[in-house]
Design an enzyme around this catalytic site. Structure first.
Site, PDB file in Angstrom:
ATOM      1  N   HIS A  72      40.031  41.158  51.606  1.00 53.21           N
ATOM      2  CA  HIS A  72      39.155  42.263  51.991  1.00 53.21           C
ATOM      3  C   HIS A  72      38.573  42.022  53.382  1.00 53.21           C
ATOM      4  O   HIS A  72      37.952  40.994  53.627  1.00 53.21           O
ATOM      5  CB  HIS A  72      38.006  42.416  50.983  1.00 53.21           C
ATOM      6  CG  HIS A  72      38.434  43.074  49.709  1.00 53.21           C
ATOM      7  ND1 HIS A  72      37.548  43.625  48.816  1.00 53.21           N
ATOM      8  CD2 HIS A  72      39.666  43.294  49.194  1.00 53.21           C
ATOM      9  CE1 HIS A  72      38.220  44.151  47.793  1.00 53.21           C
ATOM     10  NE2 HIS A  72      39.504  43.948  47.997  1.00 53.21           N
ATOM     11  N   TYR A 201      28.167  47.433  47.115  1.00 57.11           N
ATOM     12  CA  TYR A 201      26.848  47.000  46.634  1.00 57.11           C
ATOM     13  C   TYR A 201      25.900  48.173  46.833  1.00 57.11           C
ATOM     14  O   TYR A 201      25.794  48.684  47.963  1.00 57.11           O
ATOM     15  CB  TYR A 201      26.327  45.814  47.452  1.00 57.11           C
ATOM     16  CG  TYR A 201      27.080  44.514  47.266  1.00 57.11           C
ATOM     17  CD1 TYR A 201      28.267  44.262  47.945  1.00 57.11           C
ATOM     18  CD2 TYR A 201      26.581  43.528  46.425  1.00 57.11           C
ATOM     19  CE1 TYR A 201      28.941  43.051  47.783  1.00 57.11           C
ATOM     20  CE2 TYR A 201      27.250  42.310  46.257  1.00 57.11           C
ATOM     21  CZ  TYR A 201      28.421  42.086  46.939  1.00 57.11           C
ATOM     22  OH  TYR A 201      29.083  40.899  46.786  1.00 57.11           O
ATOM     23  N   PRO A 293      23.774  36.144  41.804  1.00 58.30           N
ATOM     24  CA  PRO A 293      25.166  36.453  42.174  1.00 58.30           C
ATOM     25  C   PRO A 293      25.322  37.451  43.325  1.00 58.30           C
ATOM     26  O   PRO A 293      26.441  37.677  43.781  1.00 58.30           O
ATOM     27  CB  PRO A 293      25.758  37.041  40.879  1.00 58.30           C
ATOM     28  CG  PRO A 293      24.585  37.483  40.069  1.00 58.30           C
ATOM     29  CD  PRO A 293      23.448  36.605  40.446  1.00 58.30           C
ATOM     30  N   LYS A 297      28.021  33.709  46.068  1.00 56.36           N
ATOM     31  CA  LYS A 297      28.056  32.365  46.650  1.00 56.36           C
ATOM     32  C   LYS A 297      28.204  31.224  45.635  1.00 56.36           C
ATOM     33  O   LYS A 297      28.544  30.098  46.021  1.00 56.36           O
ATOM     34  CB  LYS A 297      26.776  32.111  47.461  1.00 56.36           C
ATOM     35  CG  LYS A 297      26.697  32.937  48.728  1.00 56.36           C
ATOM     36  CD  LYS A 297      27.645  32.408  49.786  1.00 56.36           C
ATOM     37  CE  LYS A 297      27.899  33.381  50.910  1.00 56.36           C
ATOM     38  NZ  LYS A 297      29.226  34.003  50.892  1.00 56.36           N
ATOM     39  N   TYR A 385      28.219  36.381  54.560  1.00 55.22           N
ATOM     40  CA  TYR A 385      29.011  36.872  53.424  1.00 55.22           C
ATOM     41  C   TYR A 385      30.403  36.224  53.397  1.00 55.22           C
ATOM     42  O   TYR A 385      30.893  35.844  52.336  1.00 55.22           O
ATOM     43  CB  TYR A 385      29.125  38.404  53.463  1.00 55.22           C
ATOM     44  CG  TYR A 385      29.643  38.967  52.160  1.00 55.22           C
ATOM     45  CD1 TYR A 385      28.809  39.145  51.064  1.00 55.22           C
ATOM     46  CD2 TYR A 385      30.998  39.278  52.001  1.00 55.22           C
ATOM     47  CE1 TYR A 385      29.284  39.624  49.850  1.00 55.22           C
ATOM     48  CE2 TYR A 385      31.481  39.755  50.794  1.00 55.22           C
ATOM     49  CZ  TYR A 385      30.625  39.931  49.728  1.00 55.22           C
ATOM     50  OH  TYR A 385      31.110  40.384  48.527  1.00 55.22           O
TER      51      TYR A 385
HETATM   52  P1  RFL Z   1      30.515  25.960  35.361  1.00 54.60           P
HETATM   53  O1  RFL Z   1      31.543  27.006  35.663  1.00 54.60           O
HETATM   54  O2  RFL Z   1      29.314  26.357  34.609  1.00 54.60           O
HETATM   55  O3  RFL Z   1      31.279  24.792  34.594  1.00 54.60           O
HETATM   56  C1  RFL Z   1      30.581  23.734  33.962  1.00 54.60           C
HETATM   57  C2  RFL Z   1      31.448  23.175  32.862  1.00 54.60           C
HETATM   58  O4  RFL Z   1      30.766  22.088  32.235  1.00 54.60           O
HETATM   59  C3  RFL Z   1      30.863  22.233  30.824  1.00 54.60           C
HETATM   60  N1  RFL Z   1      29.739  21.523  30.209  1.00 54.60           N
HETATM   61  C4  RFL Z   1      29.830  20.280  29.701  1.00 54.60           C
HETATM   62  N2  RFL Z   1      30.849  19.421  29.625  1.00 54.60           N
HETATM   63  C5  RFL Z   1      30.622  18.228  29.044  1.00 54.60           C
HETATM   64  N3  RFL Z   1      29.423  17.865  28.537  1.00 54.60           N
HETATM   65  C6  RFL Z   1      28.379  18.698  28.586  1.00 54.60           C
HETATM   66  N4  RFL Z   1      27.211  18.341  28.100  1.00 54.60           N
HETATM   67  C7  RFL Z   1      28.542  19.965  29.195  1.00 54.60           C
HETATM   68  N5  RFL Z   1      27.739  21.018  29.436  1.00 54.60           N
HETATM   69  C8  RFL Z   1      28.471  21.950  30.061  1.00 54.60           C
HETATM   70  C9  RFL Z   1      30.860  23.721  30.606  1.00 54.60           C
HETATM   71  O5  RFL Z   1      31.420  24.070  29.344  1.00 54.60           O
HETATM   72  C10 RFL Z   1      31.734  24.190  31.769  1.00 54.60           C
HETATM   73  O6  RFL Z   1      33.101  24.178  31.446  1.00 54.60           O
HETATM   74  O7  RFL Z   1      29.995  25.247  36.702  1.00 54.60           O
HETATM   75  P2  RFL Z   1      30.775  24.928  38.090  1.00 54.60           P
HETATM   76  O8  RFL Z   1      32.109  24.292  37.826  1.00 54.60           O
HETATM   77  O9  RFL Z   1      29.779  24.260  38.931  1.00 54.60           O
HETATM   78  O10 RFL Z   1      31.106  26.373  38.701  1.00 54.60           O
HETATM   79  C11 RFL Z   1      30.101  27.237  39.142  1.00 54.60           C
HETATM   80  C12 RFL Z   1      30.523  28.702  38.958  1.00 54.60           C
HETATM   81  O11 RFL Z   1      30.986  28.880  37.636  1.00 54.60           O
HETATM   82  C13 RFL Z   1      29.359  29.666  39.240  1.00 54.60           C
HETATM   83  O12 RFL Z   1      28.617  29.250  40.360  1.00 54.60           O
HETATM   84  C14 RFL Z   1      29.856  31.117  39.523  1.00 54.60           C
HETATM   85  O13 RFL Z   1      30.478  31.665  38.412  1.00 54.60           O
HETATM   86  C15 RFL Z   1      28.690  31.994  39.945  1.00 54.60           C
HETATM   87  N6  RFL Z   1      29.081  33.397  40.144  1.00 54.60           N
HETATM   88  C16 RFL Z   1      29.695  33.792  41.314  1.00 54.60           C
HETATM   89  N7  RFL Z   1      30.002  32.909  42.278  1.00 54.60           N
HETATM   90  C17 RFL Z   1      30.682  33.301  43.401  1.00 54.60           C
HETATM   91  O14 RFL Z   1      30.940  32.455  44.269  1.00 54.60           O
HETATM   92  N8  RFL Z   1      31.103  34.605  43.594  1.00 54.60           N
HETATM   93  C18 RFL Z   1      30.835  35.557  42.669  1.00 54.60           C
HETATM   94  O15 RFL Z   1      31.284  36.684  42.856  1.00 54.60           O
HETATM   95  C19 RFL Z   1      30.083  35.186  41.494  1.00 54.60           C
HETATM   96  N9  RFL Z   1      29.810  36.083  40.541  1.00 54.60           N
HETATM   97  C20 RFL Z   1      28.823  34.328  39.120  1.00 54.60           C
HETATM   98  C21 RFL Z   1      29.210  35.695  39.375  1.00 54.60           C
HETATM   99  C22 RFL Z   1      28.271  33.965  37.904  1.00 54.60           C
HETATM  100  C23 RFL Z   1      28.043  34.915  36.928  1.00 54.60           C
HETATM  101  N10 RFL Z   1      27.471  34.462  35.707  1.00 54.60           N
HETATM  102  C24 RFL Z   1      27.951  34.834  34.442  1.00 54.60           C
HETATM  103  C25 RFL Z   1      26.512  33.392  35.727  1.00 54.60           C
HETATM  104  C26 RFL Z   1      28.997  36.649  38.413  1.00 54.60           C
HETATM  105  C27 RFL Z   1      28.384  36.285  37.200  1.00 54.60           C
HETATM  106  C28 RFL Z   1      28.142  37.392  36.220  1.00 54.60           C
HETATM  107  C1  PHB Z   2      32.413  39.934  40.720  1.00 53.70           C
HETATM  108  O1  PHB Z   2      33.457  40.541  41.010  1.00 53.70           O
HETATM  109  O2  PHB Z   2      32.228  39.467  39.587  1.00 53.70           O
HETATM  110  C2  PHB Z   2      31.350  39.791  41.747  1.00 53.70           C
HETATM  111  C3  PHB Z   2      31.598  40.209  43.038  1.00 53.70           C
HETATM  112  C4  PHB Z   2      30.600  40.081  43.996  1.00 53.70           C
HETATM  113  C5  PHB Z   2      29.384  39.542  43.649  1.00 53.70           C
HETATM  114  C6  PHB Z   2      29.148  39.105  42.359  1.00 53.70           C
HETATM  115  C7  PHB Z   2      30.133  39.230  41.396  1.00 53.70           C
HETATM  116  O3  PHB Z   2      28.412  39.439  44.589  1.00 53.70           O
END
Ligand code: RFL
Ligand code: PHB
Length: 390
Positions: A72, A201, A293, A297, A385
């Site tokens: 994008h 957004y 989110p 980032k 961004y």
């Molecule tokens: P994770 O993905 O939470 O993985 C951690 C892992 O550790 C396990 N775990 C354990 N394992 C062993 N012993 C224990 N005691 C444990 N406790 C937990 C868990 O089961 C899991 O498998 O962390 P990690 O690897 O640091 O990754 C981080 C990302 O997942 C997170 O920052 C992003 O998903 C955030 N996020 C977004 N980030 C972006 O860069 N761009 C986005 O567009 C974006 N959109 C989002 C998001 C997060 C969202 N939610 C649901 C919080 C959108 C949403 C809705």
């Molecule tokens: C997503 O596609 O899940 C998404 C995209 C942009 C954001 C957060 C989540 O800022």
């Protein structure tokens, strides 16, 4: 069991670190408390910075990303009934973002690890860290009721915000900074084409909304909801009706309804734990910091932490130098705080804050107006961004 690096957590941070270390010939074991199916089915982020794409390429896991990822050049921002575009590419001298689901990144990393035959121990219970301030740290856990122990040189705490790694650090050695927002995001995934070619957004008096996507056939939408909202209170029909109300008419008209394949609520939080190291334990990703989110980032910060941690571990194991490990926390945090600032700013710019008074609402409006009347302001938004340099 013995290894060089014990990695706690098979999220994107843990899996990416494992992949990079394995390719550098550094032995590692991943311990994950959920099942493989659970890890592979989590729906989360969708937008990758160029730095993360480059790192995935270096890790040898970017073939499918190269074929299926959507590059994008810009992003839409809607307010006051009109849609504005931030030309990311033009404003940053050629930088872009790539839309590719975290679910796909995880699948690619799991497949690569299986191909290398490296161990990931799933469904580990009672995971506990011991002697983390000594030269011989240990991890104990149970699998299928059987007690196990892993001895290692270094532990990488990649177990997310609710994991045990950060909690293993004595409270007196850690400073935590936190802001909890009084709302969450209700997200819906649907197999219908996205409403627009780029993300939109939207700021609206009813609250924030976001039109995102996973592919040309799969859309991801979000609406801001109160903190205590329950997902059961939202039928798909109610969701799409609310989404449309918050979008400019031309975008609302292009939203295609369909049955949701996933619907969930995520709370919004800003959080940083300092330092990201205690003895032989190094924190990375959500274990050390959370961003709301809005700036996309979280996943990208997990990747930049892993870039720095991997470089430091290579120095430690291959060059026998401690300099990288000693500098890891400061190096990672310098980038973390800038992404925290951007995510906090974008959240404040686009959401409806119930507690804001009339003056503060006018300030928010003025900031939105200013953003689109100033090339400098738009360039600052664009450079953050697409991701600040590593
Ligand atoms: P994770 O993905 O939470 O993985 C951690 C892992 O550790 C396990 N775990 C354990 N394992 C062993 N012993 C224990 N005691 C444990 N406790 C937990 C868990 O089961 C899991 O498998 O962390 P990690 O690897 O640091 O990754 C981080 C990302 O997942 C997170 O920052 C992003 O998903 C955030 N996020 C977004 N980030 C972006 O860069 N761009 C986005 O567009 C974006 N959109 C989002 C998001 C997060 C969202 N939610 C649901 C919080 C959108 C949403 C809705
Ligand atoms: C997503 O596609 O899940 C998404 C995209 C942009 C954001 C957060 C989540 O800022």
């Amino acid at each position: 069991m013995l290894t060089q690096v014990a990695i706690i957590g098979a999220g994107p941070a843990g899996l990416l670190l494992g992949q990079l270390l394995s390719r550098a010939g550094i032995d590692n074991v991943i311990i994950e408390h959920r099942s493989l199916d659970h890890v592979l089915s989590r729906i989360r982020a969708g937008v990758l910075e160029q730095g993360m794409v480059d790192l995935l390429r270096e890790a040898g896991v970017a073939d499918r990303l190269g074929r299926e990822g959507l590059v994008h050049d810009g992003v839409g921002l809607a307010f006051g009934g009109a849609l504005h575009r931030v030309d990311l590419k033009a404003l940053t001298g050629g930088n872009t973002v790539t839309v590719y689901g975290q679910t796909e990144v995880t699948q690619d990393l799991v497949a690569a690890r299986e191909a290398l035959g490296r161990p990931t121990l799933y469904e580990a219970e009672d995971v506990a860290l011991h002697d983390i301030d000594s030269e011989c740290p240990r991890v104990t856990f149970r699998i299928g009721g059987e007690a196990r122990e892993l001895r290692c040189d270094v532990i990488a705490g990649c177990d997310g915000f609710h994991g045990i790694s950060r909690r293993a650090i004595p409270e007196s050695a850690l400073t935590c900074f936190e802001r909890v927002y009084p709302f969450g995001w209700l997200g819906l995934l649907v197999d219908r084409p996205p409403a627009a070619h780029e993300l939109v957004y939207a700021h609206h008096e009813r609250g924030f909304a976001l039109c995102s996507m996973r592919s040309a056939e799969r859309s991801r939408y979000y609406v801001q909801v109160p903190q205590d909202e329950r997902v059961e209170a939202w039928s798909d029909e109610a969701f799409f009706a609310e989404l449309r109300r918050r979008l400019p008419a031309e975008v609302a008209a292009a939203v295609v309804d369909g049955p949701s394949i996933e619907k969930s609520i995520a709370p919004l939080r800003s959080f940083v734990a300092e330092p990201m190291r205690f003895g032989r334990l190094f924190l990375a990703g959500d274990a050390a910091h959370i961003v709301p989110p809005t700036g996309a980032k979280g996943l990208n910060l997990a990747a930049s932490d892993i870039r720095y941690l991997h470089d430091a571990l290579r120095e430690h194991f291959l060059d026998h130098s401690q300099a990288g490990l000693n500098g890891y926390s400061a190096r990672a945090l310098a980038r973390v705080w800038k992404a925290e600032r951007f995510s906090w700013w974008m959240t404040g710019l686009l959401h409806r804050f119930p507690e804001r008074n009339a003056f503060e609402q006018r300030m928010q409006q003025a900031e939105l107006d200013y953003l689109f009347s100033s090339q400098a302001a738009m360039a600052a938004m664009a450079e953050n961004y697409v991701g600040l340099p590593y």
